[in-house]
Write an enzyme that holds these catalytic residues in place. Structure first.
Site, PDB file in Angstrom:
ATOM      1  CB  SER A 165     -65.667 -41.158 -11.921  1.00 17.38           C
ATOM      2  OG  SER A 165     -66.704 -40.912 -12.823  1.00 17.38           O
ATOM      3  CG  ASP A 214     -67.903 -37.890 -10.433  1.00 15.71           C
ATOM      4  OD1 ASP A 214     -68.525 -38.850 -10.931  1.00 15.71           O
ATOM      5  OD2 ASP A 214     -66.998 -37.287 -11.023  1.00 15.71           O
ATOM      6  CG  ASP A 239     -70.759 -41.094 -12.208  1.00 13.41           C
ATOM      7  OD1 ASP A 239     -71.463 -40.072 -12.072  1.00 13.41           O
ATOM      8  OD2 ASP A 239     -69.652 -41.078 -12.784  1.00 13.41           O
ATOM      9  CG  ASP A 271     -68.542 -37.446 -14.241  1.00 10.49           C
ATOM     10  OD1 ASP A 271     -69.101 -38.448 -13.740  1.00 10.49           O
ATOM     11  OD2 ASP A 271     -67.376 -37.478 -14.690  1.00 10.49           O
TER      12      ASP A 271
END
Length: 441
Positions: free
Chosen positions: A92, A232, A230, A234
């Site tokens: 992440s 990834d 970020d 999410d």
């Protein structure tokens, strides 16, 4: 093994191919027979994904491999493909040397504590149902997942007057946001758009301090707002039309106020600012607080009266769309808010904020320290809660002392309606923590 949001640690040390293999074996052994997998751009991700996939197949699970995609793409694909689970190799917002694993249910919701515990127990006991030579699961590429995710995002919003938007992808997987915004008619200016697991453009975590290039670009041009993800994708955060970073509690208040009507509920963790309560009170809504972690917010968001969920980290959930924090969806929802002419800076100014203090203190024995903290908070305050850490409501403010789920620290969060009151409550909270540390040594 599992922290607040999946498994995370230094690649090659805490997060190894051996661990990824074991998790894959455990997931398949728990009966997840069809699993979508993907990864972010980190350099360790390819080997970890190979090991994860091998473990899944070795214990009989069929694998759909989405390759390098955002976390919400995998979480959504678990439902679209009628799979039993989704797993993303990602750390992440953590720095480049780290990696990890995020596990998702078929509903797109993060694995709950019971599911995580079952996986961890199998790994600890080395307890797997490894198949015979002719019982291994299959593997096939999952084509079109990004396209379908982008269509789902664009179908969920309506932008009447598409603005120009700056998007800082952070060298990660968030290019899907540029595609969705372009499909909605926006002009998109991208920063750090090429994938690079060393994150040369800026650190993976998008914060006020790491988004100076994005802020400068927005300030110097006619761009209406800036958005950042970020690694990834999410998470989603923003800067307004003046180039000013939007506080994440304020961003949550804007999203919550936009979607909620009288009687509606918004799910948010215990460390959420009072500005969200105030914004919802103005439209007749309310906040239902949860433990920290998007899996707890998502679980609360399954209730029929909950219309939105979010965390001050930048994770936003619209339960009618998905139970996974979806950065591309959040980006398009934010652009929708400003597409009718109101500037983001004017919307932000309309949200009254209060002084808030956050501090993390390293401790050697989190469990013993938190036990003493709970005792002291119960002795000192009358309106207390132990949902996640020790929380005290003092009418004009609140304090929270909470052990981190991923680090050897106790976090102090204090908010009040005036700065002097924050100072007073902060001193109280620090004193409680100091006494608890001294008593456990």
């Amino acid at each position: 093994m599992f922290g607040t949001s999946g498994i995370r640690g230094t690649a090659g040390d805490e997060v190894t191919t051996t661990l990824a293999l074991s998790v894959g074996r455990a997931v398949a052994s728990e009966g997840y027979d069809r699993v979508v997998v993907g990864r972010d751009v980190r350099e360790s991700g390819e080997a970890l994904l190979d090991a994860l996939t091998a473990g899944l197949r070795e214990c009989g699970a069929d694998v759909l491999e989405a390759s390098i995609v955002s976390t919400p793409t995998v979480a959504r694909a678990a439902s679209w493909t009628e799979s039993d689970a989704g797993i993303v190799v990602t750390a992440s917002h953590n720095p480049a040397p780290d990696n990890g694993l995020k596990l998702w249910s078929a509903s797109g919701q993060a694995f709950d504590p019971e599911q995580c515990s079952a996986i961890a127990t199998r790994v600890e006991r080395d307890d797997y149902d490894i198949g015979a030579w002719n019982e291994y699961g299959s593997i096939e590429p999952l084509d079109g997942a990004v396209d379908r995710h982008a269509r789902a995002v664009t179908d969920a919003v309506s932008i009447n007057d598409p603005p120009t938007v700056a998007l800082d992808i952070g060298n990660g997987t968030g290019a899907i946001t540029a595609r969705a915004l372009a499909d909605l008619g926006c002009d998109v200016v991208t920063l750090n758009g090429h994938r690079d697991g060393q994150f040369p453009g800026r650190p993976s975590e998008p914060t006020r301090e790491t988004l100076t290039d994005l802020s400068s670009l927005v300030e110097a041009t006619d761009v209406r707002l800036g958005i950042a993800h970020d690694s990834d994708a999410d998470r989603m955060v923003a800067v307004d039309d003046t180039g000013t970073f939007v506080p994440k509690d304020v961003l949550m208040a804007l999203f919550a106020r936009d979607v909620a009507t009288a009687g509606d509920v918004v799910a948010a963790p215990v460390d959420t600012s009072m500005v969200v309560d105030d914004a919802l009170a103005a439209v007749g809504g309310s906040v239902s607080r949860t433990r920290v972690g998007n899996e707890f917010v998502a679980d609360r968001a399954t209730r029929p009266d909950v219309v939105f969920g979010g965390e001050p980290s930048g994770a936003w959930i619209w339960p009618t769309e998905t139970l996974c924090p979806d950065g591309p969806l959040a980006a398009c929802k934010l652009v929708e808010l400003v597409s009718d002419g109101a500037s983001l800076s004017s919307l932000v100014e309309d949200v009254e904020t209060y002084p808030i203090y956050r501090q993390s203190i390293e401790v050697a024995e989190k469990t013993a320290v938190m036990d003493r903290i709970r005792d002291q908070v119960c002795e000192r305050y009358t309106d207390v809660g132990m949902l996640d850490g020790a929380y005290a409501d003092v009418r004009d403010g609140w304090i929270l002392l909470r052990a981190s789920g991923t680090e050897p620290v106790v976090r102090i969060t204090v908010e009040a309606r005036t700065a002097p009151r924050v100072d007073q409550l902060t001193a109280d909270a620090q004193g409680i923590l100091e006494n608890a540390i001294a008593g456990s040594s």
